[in-house]
Design a protein around this motif. Sequence first.
Motif, PDB file in Angstrom:
ATOM      1  N   MET A 155     -19.265   7.833  10.430  1.00  0.00           N
ATOM      2  CA  MET A 155     -18.888   6.412  10.386  1.00  0.00           C
ATOM      3  C   MET A 155     -17.442   6.243  10.854  1.00  0.00           C
ATOM      4  SD  MET A 155     -19.109   3.794   7.171  1.00  0.00           S
ATOM      5  CE  MET A 155     -20.780   4.223   6.726  1.00  0.00           C
ATOM      6  N   SER A 156     -17.192   5.202  11.612  1.00  0.00           N
ATOM      7  CA  SER A 156     -15.839   5.040  12.135  1.00  0.00           C
ATOM      8  C   SER A 156     -14.962   4.252  11.163  1.00  0.00           C
ATOM      9  CB  SER A 156     -15.889   4.341  13.491  1.00  0.00           C
ATOM     10  OG  SER A 156     -16.652   3.173  13.388  1.00  0.00           O
ATOM     11  N   GLN A 157     -13.694   4.590  11.200  1.00  0.00           N
ATOM     12  CA  GLN A 157     -12.705   3.958  10.330  1.00  0.00           C
ATOM     13  C   GLN A 157     -11.581   3.403  11.176  1.00  0.00           C
ATOM     14  OE1 GLN A 157     -10.926   6.692   7.602  1.00  0.00           O
ATOM     15  NE2 GLN A 157     -12.415   6.314   5.994  1.00  0.00           N
ATOM     16  N   VAL A 158     -11.124   2.211  10.831  1.00  0.00           N
ATOM     17  CA  VAL A 158      -9.931   1.670  11.460  1.00  0.00           C
ATOM     18  C   VAL A 158      -8.820   1.752  10.413  1.00  0.00           C
ATOM     19  CG1 VAL A 158      -8.843  -0.361  12.481  1.00  0.00           C
ATOM     20  CG2 VAL A 158     -11.264   0.115  12.923  1.00  0.00           C
ATOM     21  N   ILE A 159      -7.702   2.335  10.817  1.00  0.00           N
ATOM     22  CA  ILE A 159      -6.579   2.463   9.885  1.00  0.00           C
ATOM     23  C   ILE A 159      -5.398   1.656  10.412  1.00  0.00           C
ATOM     24  CG2 ILE A 159      -4.932   4.059   8.824  1.00  0.00           C
ATOM     25  CD1 ILE A 159      -7.300   6.111   8.992  1.00  0.00           C
ATOM     26  N   ILE A 160      -4.964   0.720   9.575  1.00  0.00           N
ATOM     27  CA  ILE A 160      -3.840  -0.133   9.965  1.00  0.00           C
ATOM     28  C   ILE A 160      -2.683   0.229   9.053  1.00  0.00           C
ATOM     29  CG2 ILE A 160      -3.056  -2.520  10.257  1.00  0.00           C
ATOM     30  CD1 ILE A 160      -6.218  -3.167  10.123  1.00  0.00           C
ATOM     31  N   ASN A 161      -1.561   0.555   9.656  1.00  0.00           N
ATOM     32  CA  ASN A 161      -0.396   0.924   8.866  1.00  0.00           C
ATOM     33  C   ASN A 161       0.733  -0.064   9.127  1.00  0.00           C
ATOM     34  OD1 ASN A 161       0.434   3.292   7.061  1.00  0.00           O
ATOM     35  ND2 ASN A 161       2.216   2.954   8.365  1.00  0.00           N
ATOM     36  N   ILE A 162       1.254  -0.630   8.047  1.00  0.00           N
ATOM     37  CA  ILE A 162       2.357  -1.584   8.188  1.00  0.00           C
ATOM     38  C   ILE A 162       3.513  -1.034   7.356  1.00  0.00           C
ATOM     39  CG2 ILE A 162       3.091  -3.972   7.883  1.00  0.00           C
ATOM     40  CD1 ILE A 162      -0.457  -3.764   7.545  1.00  0.00           C
ATOM     41  N   ASP A 163       4.594  -0.625   8.019  1.00  0.00           N
ATOM     42  CA  ASP A 163       5.682  -0.017   7.257  1.00  0.00           C
ATOM     43  C   ASP A 163       6.575  -1.093   6.634  1.00  0.00           C
ATOM     44  OD1 ASP A 163       7.680  -0.798   9.045  1.00  0.00           O
ATOM     45  OD2 ASP A 163       7.912   1.180   9.948  1.00  0.00           O
ATOM     46  N   ALA A 164       7.570  -0.629   5.868  1.00  0.00           N
ATOM     47  CA  ALA A 164       8.394  -1.554   5.088  1.00  0.00           C
ATOM     48  C   ALA A 164       9.218  -2.495   5.972  1.00  0.00           C
ATOM     49  CB  ALA A 164       9.307  -0.770   4.156  1.00  0.00           C
ATOM     50  N   GLU A 165       9.379  -2.124   7.252  1.00  0.00           N
ATOM     51  CA  GLU A 165      10.104  -2.996   8.185  1.00  0.00           C
ATOM     52  C   GLU A 165       9.147  -3.953   8.900  1.00  0.00           C
ATOM     53  OE1 GLU A 165      13.497  -2.666   8.423  1.00  0.00           O
ATOM     54  OE2 GLU A 165      13.297  -1.150   6.872  1.00  0.00           O
ATOM     55  N   GLY A 166       7.858  -3.804   8.636  1.00  0.00           N
ATOM     56  CA  GLY A 166       6.864  -4.651   9.300  1.00  0.00           C
ATOM     57  C   GLY A 166       6.292  -4.052  10.576  1.00  0.00           C
ATOM     58  N   GLN A 205       4.161   5.878  -0.548  1.00  0.00           N
ATOM     59  CA  GLN A 205       5.441   6.114  -1.237  1.00  0.00           C
ATOM     60  C   GLN A 205       6.640   5.589  -0.465  1.00  0.00           C
ATOM     61  OE1 GLN A 205       5.722  10.223  -2.408  1.00  0.00           O
ATOM     62  NE2 GLN A 205       4.963   9.744  -4.464  1.00  0.00           N
ATOM     63  N   ASP A 206       6.540   5.573   0.861  1.00  0.00           N
ATOM     64  CA  ASP A 206       7.681   5.123   1.671  1.00  0.00           C
ATOM     65  C   ASP A 206       7.724   3.595   1.802  1.00  0.00           C
ATOM     66  OD1 ASP A 206       5.600   4.570   3.379  1.00  0.00           O
ATOM     67  OD2 ASP A 206       6.309   5.824   5.024  1.00  0.00           O
ATOM     68  N   GLY A 207       6.867   2.909   1.056  1.00  0.00           N
ATOM     69  CA  GLY A 207       6.888   1.443   1.082  1.00  0.00           C
ATOM     70  C   GLY A 207       5.943   0.836   2.097  1.00  0.00           C
ATOM     71  N   SER A 208       5.323   1.691   2.923  1.00  0.00           N
ATOM     72  CA  SER A 208       4.367   1.126   3.872  1.00  0.00           C
ATOM     73  C   SER A 208       3.028   0.858   3.181  1.00  0.00           C
ATOM     74  CB  SER A 208       4.209   2.024   5.104  1.00  0.00           C
ATOM     75  OG  SER A 208       3.836   3.312   4.730  1.00  0.00           O
ATOM     76  N   ILE A 209       2.255   0.008   3.788  1.00  0.00           N
ATOM     77  CA  ILE A 209       0.939  -0.341   3.256  1.00  0.00           C
ATOM     78  C   ILE A 209      -0.097   0.060   4.299  1.00  0.00           C
ATOM     79  CG2 ILE A 209      -0.589  -2.233   2.557  1.00  0.00           C
ATOM     80  CD1 ILE A 209       1.946  -3.657   1.492  1.00  0.00           C
TER      81      ILE A 209
END
Lengths: 61, 148
Positions: A1-12, B137-141
């Motif tokens: 099954m395929s997964q999409v991973i979206i990562n949004i860091d603390a800076e956006g 942990q680094d604040g990312s989501i």
Amino acid sequence: MSQVIINIDAEGNTTVSVKGAKGKSCKSLTAKIEAALGQTVKDDKTPEFFQVVAASVKVGQ
Amino acid sequence: MSHVAEIQVEIKDLDALEAACKRIGTLELVRDQKVYKWWGSSVGDYPLPEGFTAEDLGKCDHAIRVKGDKHAYEVGVVRARNGKQGYVLHWDFFNNGYGMQAQVGENCKHLRQAYAVEVAKKAAKRQGMNVREQKQQDGSIRLVCVGR
């Protein structure tokens, strides 16, 4: 099954990646999500992208 | 993994922006509020946002305020110019915006992160995907979206 991973860091800063989809099918999975988020500024294709989906080739006589 | 795309996030979806304010908890979007609270005049210490003049400052299409705080400056949600899509965020960060910066973060980074999370979740769910949210942990989501 395929997964999409979206990562949004603390800076956006945001990346969208796909696991488990071969070839161009992964692009169709994420195109709408990418468009909803904004502009795609960089797109790195990993080796899986270049796998041919129908790998079986019939060899004629 | 078969491709990794870097996205420059644009604020285009007011509903998602409203959800981002709710996610932060202390903010609220006021639609059609045409002015936002700030110092009141440009003292020229920072360059103006691209495509805008000093007369445009303080004017907006919608505004974001800190709930129940009459002293905090507000964030103007302003339609982008120069052919760009969506909205830009204008706000006066003098004296940390009298309490606004603690909520939206420096350069509105908390608000931008919350917006990106909300808009991405919405787009993935619209395609019938299940979305699981993981705080790192680094604040990312991280959003893990599983297709049908």
